[in-house]
Design an enzyme around this catalytic site. Sequence first.
Site, PDB file in Angstrom:
ATOM      1  N   ASP A 186       0.380  -0.345   8.452  1.00 45.61           N
ATOM      2  CA  ASP A 186      -0.112   1.001   8.120  1.00 45.61           C
ATOM      3  C   ASP A 186      -1.206   1.394   9.112  1.00 45.61           C
ATOM      4  OD1 ASP A 186       1.432   1.521   5.852  1.00 45.61           O
ATOM      5  OD2 ASP A 186       0.005   0.545   4.514  1.00 45.61           O
ATOM      6  N   LYS A 197       0.051  -4.066  -2.605  1.00 44.69           N
ATOM      7  CA  LYS A 197      -0.432  -4.365  -1.246  1.00 44.69           C
ATOM      8  C   LYS A 197      -1.534  -5.432  -1.210  1.00 44.69           C
ATOM      9  CE  LYS A 197       0.852  -0.032   0.968  1.00 44.69           C
ATOM     10  NZ  LYS A 197       0.487   1.022   1.903  1.00 44.69           N
TER      11      LYS A 197
END
Length: 290
Positions: free
Chosen positions: A107, A71
């Site tokens: 997210d 990420k």
Amino acid sequence: MEINGKTRVCGLIGNPVEHTLSPMIHNTLAEILGHNMVYVPFLVEPGRVAEAVTGAKALNLLGLNVTVPFKSDVIASLDEIDDLAGNIGAVNTLVRTESGYKGYNTDMEGLYRAMTGEGIRLDGEQIILLGAGGAARAVAYLCAVKGAERVYMLNRTPGKAQTVAAEVNRTVGREVILPMATEEYGKLPEGKFLAIQGTSVGLAPHVDDVIISDDSFYEKIHTGFDLIYSPWETRFMKLTRAHGGRAYNGLKMLLYQGIIAYELWNRVNVSEMDARIVYEKLKGCFIDAD
Ligand code: ATR
């Protein structure tokens, strides 16, 4: 759905990827909405995320989700990054542009949509945030930009909480995150808090683990939100409920991070009715779901 010459491909890059629920989210949405799109997992070896993005571009993949451990590393391979993702320093969604990929962090947008949907507010709130790792850091930033009054960041390693708090406070320009050692929870001020559980403690198979087990801590919580969704009800959630609080697991965060990625790739808005269909399907994967 028939796969043909016009099918667009999206997928997940990460390591491991075998247990992902994302194909269920995206392929269900494509079916409901009649999009000619397919979503598949791609296992990427450590250190090879840049090659994976170059390959995706060459293959004209419509979009990618990015999971552990890439990420942050994937950012170097992007040619554009959304502000929220840039400030968090983590990207979980890549959207095809003319020249390459733009990175987003759905997210946190997903967590926010999940919370809003449950009537949980962040603005003006006093929040307890457990953890100071990658996930908790992103949550701290989200709380700060959404107007939380104060976020008490409790972590086993207080130095890590101090570093994260200083970074987030600097980025948002106010002293909103207050770092503490977990065992200092007795020093929290009077009042009731929204508590967000952002550590990996309690994750299956270690379902009896919990960061704090003292009853007096749970007396302070009006709402508990655990980012974990396996097990369905973590010990943190059980303790919160046992003391009269409302508790939620992280499955709706997973659902909405997927939905927001899908919306970005396909330039559509997914209705709440369709979101509910996907949610019920995801829930079916958990034998203990209520
Ligand atoms: P993620 O990206 O999921 O946030 P991470 O960056 O490794 O993962 O962070 C894990 C978080 O869980 C940290 O806050 C970590 O605390 P430390 O900073 O003290 O390591 C916390 N954590 C993990 N295992 C823990 C344990 N057994 N007890 C207390 N905290 C724990």
